[in-house]
Design an enzyme around this catalytic site. Structure first.
Site, mmCIF file in Angstrom:
data_model
loop_
_atom_site.group_PDB
_atom_site.id
_atom_site.type_symbol
_atom_site.label_atom_id
_atom_site.label_comp_id
_atom_site.label_asym_id
_atom_site.label_seq_id
_atom_site.Cartn_x
_atom_site.Cartn_y
_atom_site.Cartn_z
ATOM 1 N N GLU A 93 0.820 -1.213 0.000
ATOM 2 C CA GLU A 93 0.000 0.000 0.000
ATOM 3 C C GLU A 93 0.856 1.266 0.000
ATOM 4 O OE1 GLU A 93 -3.297 1.490 3.020
ATOM 5 O OE2 GLU A 93 -3.525 -0.582 2.402
ATOM 6 N N ASP A 94 1.961 1.252 0.740
ATOM 7 C CA ASP A 94 2.696 2.504 0.974
ATOM 8 C C ASP A 94 4.046 2.622 0.275
ATOM 9 O OD1 ASP A 94 0.651 3.190 2.598
ATOM 10 O OD2 ASP A 94 1.634 2.638 4.465
#
Length: 737
Positions: A93-94
């Site tokens: 996600e990051d």
């Protein structure tokens, strides 16, 4: 904001290693062959991927995955695969890692878990709620791998523990979502320790004053409580030891949230909550001898203290669906106080604290636990449901917290249903076809109707007929998702059949008046007959509610307004939210004549100045101001976090707000006069209405008054409390009359 914080990178590196070693120590007892190597690889991967990132607290980001992994190992009891997944749960996600990278390096099991934990990207779609969609996505993986949910709960728990550094509106949104979805989920999976902490932390941010007040009260009474517990245990402890049982006895205070809940429900002060704590007796005993040992301990405790016969709960003979086993009784002390005593074995205590993960540890391969059956039911409802994400989340939620009733088939098979289920729910639980053909039931050999509620211990026989078919009315009283979705599926099929017959009729009619069936004619027909959708229109024709002869009149319809699509409504809301946030980048100021945005006060909670409030962007009604304690607030913040705007009152307030006060006391001559004297003369407050009820010398009054703000209301409450004979005065929520 301007000050520079010096970061000691060497110290941080040491701290990261300290936390990593602590994790390894915790995991050591269950590590096999290559496990330690794999965990190390996951740790180094995550540390590298997140190396330039920091959390809102200012700490290195890697602290978060390390803590989540530690919670998985220590508080939930998960193994290596989960620890690796927890360490890597944010990389996709990051950072620029992809799911393919994860699969290549750590295998497909870890990849699947991380996929389940990765939020869906993009703006809110048709469901109008990103949060609900993410939750649904995560649950889809629950049916394949329960570890997804357990890691998600660990992630949420760490986020809640570090919520302090977040801005206020984020705190409210995250705390509401936690209370609305994750605490019930932890409860359902039997993770009581985590469920309790999530509820308490939610309350800490949603109702800070109340929370801090209770924390102080509990701490102040700690010494006295410990003394009470020691005295309570002393008499039976010796007998238990003499009989050779190895037990641990501890007193634990009830959670802050459950105490607050009790005070609110029963409208009593802290001092009157009688079961502020429970005594827990945990016995070490072989599994074959568990039941006998628990009942023996029960008989010893009740030799010394009298039990309340209505409050005996035996979850050893019939465990709860989430695997919880324990024997609960409430006994009366010689000082006239009720105390709850919980008796369980070490294995049961492990399952009660660690829930699902501990369940696997003790399960022999043969038996399917009720928890597995529940997960299968969730899977079933996910697969057959085409309702929107928000509907799904609400439905799922309503099945999480319900207490259960236990009933039996005529042959004695145990069926577990949510509290409030009726005979028809029972029928659908047996089989969809039994439900669909159900015409009635016999409960304990007595004939009853379909909507009769089932009570604990009922024996239920379902009566069916091949002529019976489900109908719309059934949806009013069934509560299980299996029954609801089966009935809806049947009705949908019926509707489609009728609609296709209707379409045939319409085609024949249009042919006669030389028109084609295209978007334009469908829009005209919908506009003329006021139908919501083409399907509804064809259905009404098929059912004979619309006379085909009238179809020729559509040529009179000139301009057809296109109905709004869902996506357009979503766009409108997103646009309105953006606009509102641009005007008040940080805060919506209420009560200020300068405000450039329209807002209204919500009828569900009637906020008054001084209340903690927030703004909610509605589709067609501007911004609505709600109290943060509003009954609807939790749901709004959980499902529509992106439509929430921070709001605050200004001090120059000229308007009077309506509030309700309830007064309870013993009736006497002149009581009403005293009350009106204080309100109208002393405080110069206008009353809108007053209703008084006296019953056998007990006086109860509901008064609606116009006040300036919360402190004005507080002053009035304190003054009224000093009137002779008045027992309690409190604000009650006003709903639209």
């Amino acid at each position: 904001m301007g000050e520079t914080v010096l970061i000691d990178e060497e110290e941080e590196k040491k701290e990261i290693l300290r936390r990593y070693r602590r994790l390894l120590r915790r995991a050591k007892p269950f590590l096999k062959d290559n496990d330690a190597k794999e965990i190390r690889k996951a740790f180094l991967t995550a540390a590298e991927a997140h190396k330039d990132m920091r959390r809102k607290t200012g700490e290195p980001y890697i602290y978060h995955p390390l803590e989540v992994a530690y919670i998985c190992a220590s508080e939930i009891g998960l193994g290596t695969t989960s620890i690796i997944s927890a360490l890597l749960h944010d990389v996709v996600e990051d950072t620029d890692w992809t799911l393919d990278d994860v699969q290549r390096e750590f295998g497909s099991k870890v990849m699947r878990i991380i996929d389940g934990l990765t939020k869906i990207s993009g703006v809110p779609g048709e469901s109008m709620s990103e949060q609900a969609e993410n939750f649904r996505k995560m649950l889809l993986t629950l049916s394949k791998d329960t570890r997804v949910i357990l890691i998600k709960l660990a992630d949420r728990l760490h986020n809640m523990r570090t919520l302090e550094s977040m801005p206020r509106h984020k705190q409210l949104k995250i705390a509401s979502e936690t209370f609305y979805l994750y605490a019930p989920l932890a409860h359902r999976l039997g993770l009581y320790a985590i469920k309790t902490e999530l509820e308490d932390l939610s309350m800490k941010y949603r109702e800070a004053d109340e929370y801090n007040f209770l924390v102080k009260k509990i701490n102040d009474s700690k010494e006295e409580r410990n003394r009470f517990i020691r005295n309570f245990i002393r008499p039976f402890q010796k007998t238990i030891n003499d009989l050779g049982y190895n037990v641990e006895i501890k007193g634990r205070p009830k959670s802050i949230f459950s105490i607050a809940n009790k005070m609110r429900k029963q409208n009593i002060p802290f001092e009157e909550v009688y079961d502020l704590f429970a005594i827990r007796i945990i016995v070490d005993v072989e599994e074959d001898n568990e039941k006998a040992a628990c009942w023996h301990l029960y008989s010893i405790v009740t030799d010394y203290y009298t039990p309340n016969p209505d409050r005996l709960r035996d979850w050893i003979s019939i465990p709860k669906t989430n695997g919880y086993e324990s024997l609960h009784t409430t006994v009366m002390t010689n000082k006239g106080q009720w105390v709850e005593v919980q008796i369980r074995t070490r294995r049961m205590d492990d399952i009660a604290e660690k829930g699902y993960a501990a369940h696997w540890k003790y399960k022999d391969g043969s038996s399917e636990s009720s928890l597995d059956i529940w997960i299968a039911k969730v899977r079933e409802s996910l697969e057959q449901n085409d309702m929107s994400a928000i509907e799904f989340v609400d439905d799922f939620r309503s099945n999480l917290f319900q207490e259960e009733v236990y009933a039996f088939t005529p042959k004695g098979k145990l069926i577990t249903l949510p509290n409030g289920a009726c005979a028809l729910d029972f029928a659908f639980d047996i089989h969809t076809e039994v439900g669909g053909g159900c015409i009635g039931a016999k409960i304990n050999k007595k004939l009853v109707s379909l909507n009769t509620k089932i009570k604990n211990g009922d024996q239920v026989e379902i009566l069916t007929s091949s002529k019976q078919k489900p109908n719309e009315g059934w949806l009013k009283y069934v509560i299980t998702s299996k029954a609801i979705s089966s009935i809806k599926d049947y009705l949908k099929e019926e509707k489609k059949k009728a609609a296709s017959e209707g379409k045939e009729i319409v085609l024949r009619k249009l042919k006669q008046i030389k028109l084609d069936l295209n978007n334009d004619t469908i829009s005209r027909m919908m506009a003329y007959f006021g139908a919501e959708s083409p399907l509804d229109f064809f259905y009404e024709v098929g059912k004979g509610k619309i006379d085909p002869k009238d179809i020729k009149k559509i040529s009179e319809v000139k301009e057809v307004k296109k109905p709004k699509r869902k996506a357009d409504i979503v766009d409108e809301v997103v646009h309105a939210t953006k606009k509102a946030k641009e005007v008040n980048s940080e805060l919506l100021i209420i009560g200020d004549n300068m405000s450039m945005v329209d807002y209204k006060f919500a009828n569900c909670c009637k906020p008054i100045p001084g209340d903690d409030v927030f703004g909610f962007v509605t589709v067609s009604d501007g911004i609505k101001i709600h109290r943060t304690t509003c009954p609807n607030a939790t749901e709004l913040m959980s499902n529509y976090g992106y439509r929430i705007i921070k709001a605050k009152w200004t001090s120059q307030q000229e308007i009077a707000f309506l509030a309700g006060i309830k007064v309870i006391g013993t009736d006497r001559l002149g009581m009403i006069n005293n009350i009106t004297q204080i309100i109208s003369n002393d405080l110069k407050v206008n009353m809108r209405s007053m209703s008084i009820d006296t019953d056998n010398g007990i006086f109860e009054g509901n008064i609606k008054v116009y006040v300036d703000d919360t402190s004005h209301l507080e002053t009035m409450i304190h003054k009224l409390e000093s009137v002779e004979g008045i027992e309690s005065v409190y604000r009650f929520d006003l709903f639209e009359d």
